[in-house]
Design an enzyme around this catalytic site. Structure first.
Site, mmCIF file in Angstrom:
data_model
loop_
_atom_site.group_PDB
_atom_site.id
_atom_site.type_symbol
_atom_site.label_atom_id
_atom_site.label_comp_id
_atom_site.label_asym_id
_atom_site.label_seq_id
_atom_site.Cartn_x
_atom_site.Cartn_y
_atom_site.Cartn_z
ATOM 1 N N PRO A 28 1.325 -1.421 -0.030
ATOM 2 C CA PRO A 28 -0.027 -0.164 0.085
ATOM 3 C C PRO A 28 0.772 1.339 -0.028
ATOM 4 O O PRO A 28 1.972 1.451 0.875
ATOM 5 C CB PRO A 28 -0.565 -0.313 1.648
ATOM 6 C CG PRO A 28 -0.571 -1.336 1.724
ATOM 7 C CD PRO A 28 0.393 -1.793 0.769
ATOM 8 N N THR A 29 0.398 2.059 -0.781
ATOM 9 C CA THR A 29 1.109 3.542 -0.769
ATOM 10 C C THR A 29 1.353 4.401 0.748
ATOM 11 O O THR A 29 0.078 4.005 1.006
ATOM 12 C CB THR A 29 0.389 4.471 -2.109
ATOM 13 O OG1 THR A 29 0.222 3.614 -2.930
ATOM 14 C CG2 THR A 29 1.164 5.988 -1.808
ATOM 15 N N GLY A 30 2.237 4.754 0.693
ATOM 16 C CA GLY A 30 2.829 5.099 2.051
ATOM 17 C C GLY A 30 2.732 4.085 3.476
ATOM 18 O O GLY A 30 3.681 4.488 4.725
ATOM 19 N N CYS A 31 2.750 2.947 2.851
ATOM 20 C CA CYS A 31 3.729 2.180 3.907
ATOM 21 C C CYS A 31 4.777 2.001 3.761
ATOM 22 O O CYS A 31 5.308 1.736 3.169
ATOM 23 C CB CYS A 31 2.644 0.336 3.472
ATOM 24 S SG CYS A 31 2.072 -1.068 4.839
ATOM 25 N N VAL A 32 5.826 1.542 5.430
ATOM 26 C CA VAL A 32 7.208 1.142 5.239
ATOM 27 C C VAL A 32 7.139 0.183 6.070
ATOM 28 O O VAL A 32 6.979 -0.791 6.357
ATOM 29 C CB VAL A 32 7.767 3.006 5.575
ATOM 30 C CG1 VAL A 32 8.044 3.675 4.621
ATOM 31 C CG2 VAL A 32 7.643 2.978 7.141
#
Lengths: 111, 135, 102
Positions: free
Chosen positions: A107-111
């Site tokens: 997911p976008t923003g998951c690190v």
């Protein structure tokens, strides 16, 4: 580039185990990825994985966990739209882990 | 909450020709996790980001326009589109995607996210923002 | 709130300066930087528009960017102030907010 072996076929994955070519995905690949994490996929898991695939198909993104939780609650009921339920199914993080088995990018923003 | 700031993302570039539009969208999605008061503005060529029926099959790039429909899920309810920019480009709001959000304070009623505003109104909106991120 | 606007594109290449001037409220400031500095010089096709806007908005131009392009301060429109990098920083603190026009 790393690969995983599914039914004798070498499938390319990135360094975190996410599918490189989204179009290659099959349920067997999801099963194989889960097995590597010692996770047996049940119908409850598949409900979330299929939801994610539908979400991606419509919006071209894997939703953030907050968005996933809310959307699952709306579609599958309040008893499933909460982080306790989702983290029990996917202890490594519902968005992160379920997206991997669904063949989606992180997911976008998951690190 | 006093620590909620008003963020305004200003989008002035058409999609696909440069990376700005996609970068902006990604930052918006990441930033949404911080639960600030977020608004998006589309002006100049930025209005082309919201056109409907985008098809990128022929240019071998990912069509990210469906993602704008997910912004409502991310609690983004204020999408300002500048009237003059639309007019200069021969566009009307009917050429844009219909974007909505569900208002939890109003029994989850579906409401329009896009507001067409004049340059003058947009100038005031910019002026009243705490943080402006330009793309 | 008073805003500091920065413009870094030439008005002959993009509409960045036009768009900025269209949205800059009275009492705000416009700082021309990088290729944007060409709009600060006399005798250009945009001089009239800039002068008109100078009625209610302060104009600044970044000296090092002017010098790099061989544009002497004698070429500047009267009333536009030249700042160096320290001046740039001072402007960002003097105004309430900064908006970059790209």
């Amino acid at each position: 580039m790393a690969t995983i072996n599914v039914n004798g076929q070498e499938i390319e994955v990135d360094e975190e185990g996410y599918l490189v070519d989204l179009s290659q995905w099959t349920p067997e690949i999801g099963e194989a990825m889960a097995k590597m994490d010692d996770c047996e996929l049940t119908d409850a898991h598949w409900e979330v994985i299929n939801f994610l695939r539908e979400y991606y198909d419509e919006y071209q993104i894997a939703p953030a966990v907050r968005v996933l939780t809310k959307a699952i609650g709306k579609k599958l009921g309040k008893d499933k739209g909460n982080s306790k339920y989702l983290y029990e199914l996917f202890p490594y993080g519902p968005a992160k882990q379920a997206c991997k088995y669904a063949g989606l990018p992180k997911p976008t923003g998951c690190v | 909450m006093s620590d909620v700031k008003k963020f305004l993302y200003v989008n002035r570039k058409a999609p696909y020709g440069t990376i700005y539009a996609l970068e902006s969208l990604e930052v918006v999605l990441i930033g949404a996790a911080f639960e600030q008061d977020v608004a998006l503005a589309f002006l100049d060529d930025g209005v082309y980001q919201l056109t409907k029926d985008q098809n990128t099959d022929g240019i071998e790039m990912k069509n990210f326009s469906p993602t704008y429909s997910a912004l409502g899920d991310y609690d983004i309810r204020k999408i300002y589109v500048e009237k003059e920019s639309l007019e200069e480009r021969g566009l009307t709001i009917d050429d844009l995607q219909h974007l909505t959000y569900e208002d939890e304070d109003d029994d989850w009623a579906e409401k329009d996210s896009i507001q067409v505003v004049t340059a003058k109104e947009l100038a005031e909106i910019m002026d009243q923002s705490d943080v402006i991120l330009s793309f | 709130m008073a805003m500091l606007h920065t413009v870094n594109k030439s008005p002959f290449e993009r509409n960045t300066l036009d768009s900025c001037m269209r949205h800059a409220l009275p009492g705000s400031a416009i700082l021309l930087i990088e290729d944007g500095v060409v709009a600060a010089t006399k005798g250009t096709a945009v001089e009239g528009k800039v002068k008109e806007k100078m009625g209610d908005v302060s104009f600044f131009v970044l000296g090092p960017d002017l010098a790099a392009r061989g544009l002497g301060e004698d070429k500047l429109i009267d009333g536009i102030s030249v700042v160096d990098y320290n001046g740039f920083v001072e402007l960002t603190t003097k105004y309430d907010n900064v908006q970059s026009w790209l």
